[in-house]
Design an enzyme around this catalytic site. Structure first.
Site, PDB file in Angstrom:
ATOM      1  N   GLY A  96       0.804  -1.226   0.000  1.00 55.21           N
ATOM      2  CA  GLY A  96       0.000   0.000   0.000  1.00 55.21           C
ATOM      3  C   GLY A  96       0.832   1.269   0.000  1.00 55.21           C
ATOM      4  O   GLY A  96       0.482   2.254  -0.669  1.00 55.21           O
ATOM      5  N   TYR A 150      -8.335 -17.004   5.137  1.00 55.43           N
ATOM      6  CA  TYR A 150      -7.718 -16.023   4.228  1.00 55.43           C
ATOM      7  C   TYR A 150      -8.210 -16.260   2.797  1.00 55.43           C
ATOM      8  O   TYR A 150      -8.620 -15.324   2.105  1.00 55.43           O
ATOM      9  CB  TYR A 150      -6.188 -16.130   4.300  1.00 55.43           C
ATOM     10  CG  TYR A 150      -5.477 -15.131   3.406  1.00 55.43           C
ATOM     11  CD1 TYR A 150      -5.629 -13.758   3.596  1.00 55.43           C
ATOM     12  CD2 TYR A 150      -4.647 -15.558   2.364  1.00 55.43           C
ATOM     13  CE1 TYR A 150      -4.977 -12.840   2.777  1.00 55.43           C
ATOM     14  CE2 TYR A 150      -3.988 -14.641   1.544  1.00 55.43           C
ATOM     15  CZ  TYR A 150      -4.162 -13.287   1.752  1.00 55.43           C
ATOM     16  OH  TYR A 150      -3.528 -12.372   0.941  1.00 55.43           O
TER      17      TYR A 150
HETATM   18  N1  NAP Z   1       2.269  -9.924   0.402  1.00 56.98           N
HETATM   19  C1  NAP Z   1       1.823 -10.831  -0.466  1.00 56.98           C
HETATM   20  O1  NAP Z   1       2.556 -11.749  -0.888  1.00 56.98           O
HETATM   21  C2  NAP Z   1       0.409 -10.772  -0.960  1.00 56.98           C
HETATM   22  C3  NAP Z   1      -0.004 -11.726  -1.904  1.00 56.98           C
HETATM   23  C4  NAP Z   1      -1.312 -11.659  -2.374  1.00 56.98           C
HETATM   24  C5  NAP Z   1      -2.158 -10.661  -1.912  1.00 56.98           C
HETATM   25  N2  NAP Z   1      -1.727  -9.756  -0.976  1.00 56.98           N
HETATM   26  C6  NAP Z   1      -2.661  -8.738  -0.519  1.00 56.98           C
HETATM   27  O2  NAP Z   1      -2.012  -7.470  -0.571  1.00 56.98           O
HETATM   28  C7  NAP Z   1      -2.689  -6.575   0.311  1.00 56.98           C
HETATM   29  C8  NAP Z   1      -1.666  -5.730   1.070  1.00 56.98           C
HETATM   30  O3  NAP Z   1      -0.994  -6.578   1.977  1.00 56.98           O
HETATM   31  P1  NAP Z   1       0.584  -6.500   2.234  1.00 56.98           P
HETATM   32  O4  NAP Z   1       1.155  -7.741   1.690  1.00 56.98           O
HETATM   33  O5  NAP Z   1       1.112  -5.189   1.791  1.00 56.98           O
HETATM   34  O6  NAP Z   1       0.638  -6.649   3.826  1.00 56.98           O
HETATM   35  P2  NAP Z   1       0.922  -5.617   5.010  1.00 56.98           P
HETATM   36  O7  NAP Z   1       2.289  -5.034   4.880  1.00 56.98           O
HETATM   37  O8  NAP Z   1       0.603  -6.376   6.244  1.00 56.98           O
HETATM   38  O9  NAP Z   1      -0.134  -4.463   4.780  1.00 56.98           O
HETATM   39  C9  NAP Z   1      -1.468  -4.627   5.137  1.00 56.98           C
HETATM   40  C10 NAP Z   1      -2.045  -3.282   5.454  1.00 56.98           C
HETATM   41  O10 NAP Z   1      -3.432  -3.473   5.813  1.00 56.98           O
HETATM   42  C11 NAP Z   1      -3.660  -2.738   6.995  1.00 56.98           C
HETATM   43  N3  NAP Z   1      -4.790  -3.243   7.784  1.00 56.98           N
HETATM   44  C12 NAP Z   1      -4.910  -4.426   8.400  1.00 56.98           C
HETATM   45  N4  NAP Z   1      -6.062  -4.482   9.093  1.00 56.98           N
HETATM   46  C13 NAP Z   1      -6.680  -3.288   8.895  1.00 56.98           C
HETATM   47  C14 NAP Z   1      -7.876  -2.718   9.362  1.00 56.98           C
HETATM   48  N5  NAP Z   1      -8.690  -3.368  10.209  1.00 56.98           N
HETATM   49  N6  NAP Z   1      -8.210  -1.474   8.963  1.00 56.98           N
HETATM   50  C15 NAP Z   1      -7.399  -0.778   8.135  1.00 56.98           C
HETATM   51  N7  NAP Z   1      -6.226  -1.255   7.681  1.00 56.98           N
HETATM   52  C16 NAP Z   1      -5.875  -2.497   8.066  1.00 56.98           C
HETATM   53  C17 NAP Z   1      -2.357  -2.835   7.772  1.00 56.98           C
HETATM   54  O11 NAP Z   1      -2.324  -1.869   8.810  1.00 56.98           O
HETATM   55  P3  NAP Z   1      -1.408  -2.064  10.135  1.00 56.98           P
HETATM   56  O12 NAP Z   1      -0.017  -1.664   9.751  1.00 56.98           O
HETATM   57  O13 NAP Z   1      -2.044  -1.158  11.121  1.00 56.98           O
HETATM   58  O14 NAP Z   1      -1.487  -3.511  10.510  1.00 56.98           O
HETATM   59  C18 NAP Z   1      -1.373  -2.581   6.645  1.00 56.98           C
HETATM   60  O15 NAP Z   1      -1.270  -1.217   6.376  1.00 56.98           O
HETATM   61  C19 NAP Z   1      -3.594  -7.438   1.181  1.00 56.98           C
HETATM   62  O16 NAP Z   1      -4.928  -7.306   0.750  1.00 56.98           O
HETATM   63  C20 NAP Z   1      -3.095  -8.850   0.918  1.00 56.98           C
HETATM   64  O17 NAP Z   1      -4.115  -9.826   1.082  1.00 56.98           O
HETATM   65  C21 NAP Z   1      -0.462  -9.791  -0.502  1.00 56.98           C
END
Ligand code: NAP
Length: 293
Positions: free
Chosen positions: A27, A175
């Site tokens: 993000g 998930y």
């Molecule tokens: N990383 C991968 O390999 C991968 C693969 C496929 C899909 N994705 C998807 O990519 C997206 C981004 O994830 P990421 O990998 O960048 O992980 P990340 O670094 O954990 O980022 C997730 C973000 O979501 C926020 N969040 C969690 N719960 C929330 C809530 N209740 N209200 C508002 N914000 C909330 C977190 O905030 P906090 O910092 O406060 O926790 C963080 O800013 C997700 O939808 C994930 O499913 C990721």
């Protein structure tokens, strides 16, 4: 042909964008690169401190960036409503919504509203947010909604008689279900937007395996840093889906910007309609402007 990079993002001056979960992982670079191309960006985060730190980091990387923080806890419908109301008070149109935030593979917990946390945050939080922001989106000339799903959607199943996953909770199962719901939602949003004759484009993405905080929490932690791409690389899929004129609504964009085929379950229009109805009942958000007549 040279591969698409964020340098290919068109000029976004005069546009507005919201990126949920823009304080970390995929993000943050998504918000930063949109701001670099001139969009006014709202960094929507549940922690004010993390949100302000993200704003400061983006301003350091992009001097003069038009970026602000907004408080949004997707696991709390009252927070979703108050965020949407604040946005409505401060913007007259919204060009882009990136439904990026997510939690993954955590032990069973519930949202403030009593829903299983991964489904409640990843799907119901974004469902309500999109519906509440729909009037602002439809006020933009070419509104776009990007919903970050995952290839993990393929293991997802939705049992409407057990939305709380009381019968056999599994971290990956929950998930996968939430990411299936993200994809069903993105595809149904496009169908409804088209049927209502709007110009809204809805796109789903799978960023590819990316070294982010999600992996620090889950059972896949040993993979971190071994063969995962950087967060900047993971953001490319979202940025392309959000800004490329090549995108057609209803597409599912994957790593290296290849179009992916949703699972058979994700392609079910009947399931998508049922999920939409149940999500409407649970959240009370109705998407009146694009309701089937
Ligand atoms: N990383 C991968 O390999 C991968 C693969 C496929 C899909 N994705 C998807 O990519 C997206 C981004 O994830 P990421 O990998 O960048 O992980 P990340 O670094 O954990 O980022 C997730 C973000 O979501 C926020 N969040 C969690 N719960 C929330 C809530 N209740 N209200 C508002 N914000 C909330 C977190 O905030 P906090 O910092 O406060 O926790 C963080 O800013 C997700 O939808 C994930 O499913 C990721």
């Amino acid at each position: 042909m040279t591969p698409w990079t964020p340098a290919d993002i068109p000029d976004l001056a005069g546009t507005t964008a919201i990126v949920t979960g823009a304080n970390s992982g995929i993000g943050l670079p998504t918000a930063r690169e949109l701001a670099r191309r001139g969009a006014r960006v709202v960094v929507a985060t549940r922690s004010a401190d993390k949100g302000e730190a993200a704003v400061a980091e983006i301003r350091r990387a992009v001097p003069g960036a038009d970026v602000v923080h907004g408080g949004l806890d997707l696991a709390d419908q009252s927070s979703v409503r108050s965020f949407a109301a604040t946005v409505g008070d401060t913007m007259d149109k919204l060009d882009l919504l990136v439904n990026n935030a997510g939690i993954a593979m955590i032990p069973r917990r519930m949202t403030k509203d009593g829903w299983e946390l991964q489904f409640g945050t990843n799907h119901l939080g974004h469902f309500a947010l999109t519906g509440l922001l729909l009037p602002l989106l439809l006020a933009a000339p070419k509104p776009r909604v990007v919903t970050v799903s995952s290839e993990a959607h393929a293991i997802g199943r939705i049992d409407f008689d057990d939305l709380g996953l009381e019968r056999g909770y599994g971290r990956m199962k929950a998930y996968g279900r939430s990411k299936l719901a993200n994809l069903l939602f993105a595809l149904e949003l496009q169908r409804r937007a088209d049927a209502a004759g709007t110009s809204l484009t809805s796109v789903a993405t799978h960023p590819g395996a990316t070294a982010t905080h999600i992996f620090k929490l889950g059972p896949l932690q040993p993979l971190l840093g071994v063969f995962l791409q950087s967060a900047d690389a993971g953001a490319v899929t979202s940025l392309y889906a959000a800004t490329s004129p090549q995108i057609t609504g209803g597409e599912f964009v994957g790593p290296k910007l290849k179009l992916l085929t949703p699972s058979k379950t994700a392609r079910s229009e009947e399931l998508a309609r049922r999920l939409w109805e149940v999500s409407t009942q649970l959240t009370g958000v109705r998407f009146e402007e694009i309701a089937y007549r």
